[in-house]
Design a protein around this motif. Structure first.
Motif, mmCIF file in Angstrom:
data_model
loop_
_atom_site.group_PDB
_atom_site.id
_atom_site.type_symbol
_atom_site.label_atom_id
_atom_site.label_comp_id
_atom_site.label_asym_id
_atom_site.label_seq_id
_atom_site.Cartn_x
_atom_site.Cartn_y
_atom_site.Cartn_z
ATOM 1 N N LEU A 1 1.928 11.967 5.871
ATOM 2 C CA LEU A 1 1.107 11.969 4.644
ATOM 3 C C LEU A 1 -0.078 11.006 4.778
ATOM 4 N N LEU A 2 0.140 9.865 5.409
ATOM 5 C CA LEU A 2 -0.962 8.902 5.573
ATOM 6 C C LEU A 2 -2.037 9.466 6.504
ATOM 7 N N ASP A 3 -1.619 10.114 7.583
ATOM 8 C CA ASP A 3 -2.606 10.697 8.507
ATOM 9 C C ASP A 3 -3.407 11.799 7.812
ATOM 10 N N ALA B 1 2.761 3.804 -3.785
ATOM 11 C CA ALA B 1 3.132 3.128 -2.531
ATOM 12 C C ALA B 1 2.397 3.748 -1.347
ATOM 13 N N LEU B 2 2.223 5.064 -1.358
ATOM 14 C CA LEU B 2 1.498 5.711 -0.263
ATOM 15 C C LEU B 2 0.038 5.275 -0.235
ATOM 16 N N LEU B 3 -0.580 5.174 -1.415
ATOM 17 C CA LEU B 3 -1.995 4.773 -1.435
ATOM 18 C C LEU B 3 -2.133 3.294 -1.077
ATOM 19 N N ASP B 4 -1.142 2.493 -1.425
ATOM 20 C CA ASP B 4 -1.169 1.077 -1.027
ATOM 21 C C ASP B 4 -1.058 0.959 0.493
ATOM 22 N N ALA B 5 -0.158 1.759 1.064
ATOM 23 C CA ALA B 5 0.015 1.719 2.528
ATOM 24 C C ALA B 5 -1.249 2.189 3.233
ATOM 25 N N LEU B 6 -1.885 3.220 2.682
ATOM 26 C CA LEU B 6 -3.119 3.717 3.303
ATOM 27 C C LEU B 6 -4.205 2.641 3.239
ATOM 28 N N ILE C 1 -3.782 -0.630 3.128
ATOM 29 C CA ILE C 1 -3.457 -1.700 4.082
ATOM 30 C C ILE C 1 -3.770 -1.233 5.510
ATOM 31 N N ARG C 2 -3.334 -0.027 5.835
ATOM 32 C CA ARG C 2 -3.525 0.451 7.213
ATOM 33 C C ARG C 2 -5.002 0.561 7.571
ATOM 34 N N ARG C 3 -5.825 1.005 6.617
ATOM 35 C CA ARG C 3 -7.258 1.135 6.904
ATOM 36 C C ARG C 3 -7.947 -0.220 6.976
ATOM 37 N N ARG C 4 -7.500 -1.182 6.154
ATOM 38 C CA ARG C 4 -8.155 -2.505 6.162
ATOM 39 C C ARG C 4 -7.655 -3.399 7.291
ATOM 40 N N ASN D 1 7.122 0.405 -3.029
ATOM 41 C CA ASN D 1 6.468 -0.339 -1.952
ATOM 42 C C ASN D 1 7.475 -1.023 -1.036
ATOM 43 N N ILE D 2 8.531 -1.564 -1.619
ATOM 44 C CA ILE D 2 9.559 -2.213 -0.785
ATOM 45 C C ILE D 2 10.133 -1.189 0.193
ATOM 46 N N LEU D 3 10.479 -0.006 -0.338
ATOM 47 C CA LEU D 3 11.067 1.038 0.511
ATOM 48 C C LEU D 3 10.108 1.459 1.620
ATOM 49 N N LEU D 4 8.849 1.668 1.245
ATOM 50 C CA LEU D 4 7.883 2.180 2.216
ATOM 51 C C LEU D 4 7.489 1.117 3.248
ATOM 52 N N LEU D 5 7.183 -0.077 2.772
ATOM 53 C CA LEU D 5 6.687 -1.113 3.698
ATOM 54 C C LEU D 5 7.765 -1.552 4.685
ATOM 55 N N THR D 6 9.013 -1.669 4.229
ATOM 56 C CA THR D 6 10.079 -2.041 5.167
ATOM 57 C C THR D 6 10.310 -0.900 6.173
ATOM 58 N N ARG D 7 10.170 0.338 5.697
ATOM 59 C CA ARG D 7 10.344 1.488 6.599
ATOM 60 C C ARG D 7 9.283 1.480 7.707
ATOM 61 N N LEU D 8 8.088 0.978 7.375
ATOM 62 C CA LEU D 8 7.017 0.949 8.371
ATOM 63 C C LEU D 8 6.948 -0.386 9.118
ATOM 64 N N GLY D 9 7.954 -1.240 8.920
ATOM 65 C CA GLY D 9 8.046 -2.441 9.760
ATOM 66 C C GLY D 9 7.337 -3.674 9.240
ATOM 67 N N ALA D 10 6.942 -3.692 7.977
ATOM 68 C CA ALA D 10 6.338 -4.913 7.415
ATOM 69 C C ALA D 10 7.453 -5.884 7.015
ATOM 70 N N ARG D 11 7.084 -7.167 6.937
ATOM 71 C CA ARG D 11 8.024 -8.171 6.440
ATOM 72 C C ARG D 11 7.670 -8.360 4.967
ATOM 73 N N VAL D 12 8.597 -8.039 4.072
ATOM 74 C CA VAL D 12 8.287 -8.052 2.636
ATOM 75 C C VAL D 12 8.931 -9.257 1.963
ATOM 76 N N ARG D 13 8.110 -9.978 1.202
ATOM 77 C CA ARG D 13 8.614 -11.081 0.380
ATOM 78 C C ARG D 13 8.387 -10.725 -1.090
ATOM 79 N N LEU D 14 9.351 -11.073 -1.912
ATOM 80 C CA LEU D 14 9.187 -10.891 -3.355
ATOM 81 C C LEU D 14 9.062 -12.279 -3.975
ATOM 82 N N VAL D 15 8.104 -12.427 -4.902
ATOM 83 C CA VAL D 15 7.832 -13.727 -5.494
ATOM 84 C C VAL D 15 7.725 -13.582 -7.013
#
Ligand code: CP
Length: 316
Positions: free
Chosen positions: A27-29, A145-150, A152-155, A179-193
């Motif tokens: 979907l991102l591609d 979450a998909l648009l957030d990932a796109l 991040i990936r583009r920037r 976002n937690i589900l998507l970002l961890t699936r793509l290998g990001a380190r996620v922190r919640l604050v």
């Protein structure tokens, strides 16, 4: 752009939970191509010509509803926006009756936002068309979450290995969950604050790090994603006052001193300036990606409409 005709294995888009890493990358591609199309003077395709998309929003929206309308129209679909305030829902019609009524009109895609978690999935069981979740209660907001990932990936050129701090009202946020589900699936380190009232320790079960101190949570972050304080979903008092909340958890330049120097600031919108984010940080063109997120929203929604109608367009 070169047509991508690979099939997409899902009938509906109800959440990130059901998507594999490969589905997300697909979907991102696809959305990347639509970003380029949307920057041209001539943006219209006829990919969805003859298909009907109904946007059914039981909760208010600016970004999601408008971008789904633009996305459908740019792909050539007939797009209908159902106004819940003037529909028979106001006369007591149930969600299922509304779904079955719309289904009888043979739409091809229904985009649904609802205040109750699980309502969109329930509706999807009663229709023959593709259903896209435009946000259900505290559950999921997959296209956000998909648009957030796109974005991040583009920037940043990648998602894997980045440290992403998601801050604020985690408890009521469907954006955070997706976002937690998507970002961890793509290998990001996620922190919640966030404060303990809005970020219970149980969130650690998602495979993320939990922080109640803003500067500790933001240390060396590549991305800071701020969340709105969702007072409309709160029953009772979760913060002593919005002034105090801003003092401890509002994003200011001072809080950003501990992040990576090239940190990217994000917010799904709508923003509460002076509550979860300082207006000058939100408007900082070097750090803020908030308007990029809005732009990516149209492209991601075009990708989702394209992917989910492939089988239908192929006559399956
Ligand atoms: N981010 C988001 O869902 O915004 P809207 O409520 O304006 O759709």
């Amino acid at each position: 752009m070169r047509p991508d005709t690979r099939p997409f294995a899902h009938r509906h888009l109800l959440g990130i939970e059901q998507l594999s890493r490969e589905d997300v990358l697909f979907l991102l591609d696809l959305a990347d191509g639509y970003v380029e199309l949307n920057r041209r003077p001539e943006k219209k395709l006829s990919l969805l010509r003859g298909l009907t998309q109904i946007n059914l929003f039981f909760e208010s929206s600016t970004r999601t509803r408008t971008s789904f309308e633009l996305a459908g129209k740019r792909l050539g679909a007939d797009v209908v926006n159902m106004s819940v305030s003037t529909s028979a829902i106001r006369k007591g019609e149930t969600l299922i009756d509304t779904a079955m009524t719309l289904n009888a009109m043979h739409p091809d895609v229904l985009v649904v936002r609802h205040a109750d978690s699980g309502a969109v999935e329930l509706l999807a069981r009663h229709v023959r068309c593709a259903v896209i979740n435009g946000g259900d209660g505290r559950h999921e907001h997959p296209t956000q979450a998909l648009l957030d990932a796109l974005t991040i990936r583009r920037r940043k050129g990648r998602i894997e290995g980045l440290t992403v701090a998601i801050c604020g009202d985690l408890l009521h946020s469907r954006v955070a969950r997706s976002n937690i589900l998507l970002l961890t699936r793509l290998g990001a380190r996620v922190r919640l604050v966030g404060p303990p009232t809005l970020l219970p320790r149980t969130f650690a079960a998602y495979g993320v790090e939990v922080y109640h101190d803003m500067r500790e949570g933001l240390r060396d972050a590549d991305i800071v994603m701020m969340l709105r304080l969702q007072t409309e979903r709160m029953r009772g008092s979760f913060v002593p006052s919005t002034r105090e909340y801003f003092h401890f958890y509002g994003l200011t330049y001072r809080q950003l001193e501990v992040t990576k120097p090239d940190v990217l600031v994000m917010h799904p919108g709508p923003m509460n300036r002076g509550i979860e984010i300082d207006g000058v940080v939100a408007d900082d063109i070097h750090r803020s990606a908030i308007l990029d997120q809005v732009e990516m929203g149209v492209a991601v929604r075009m990708a989702c409409l394209d992917a989910l109608t492939r089988a239908r367009r192929a006559g399956a």
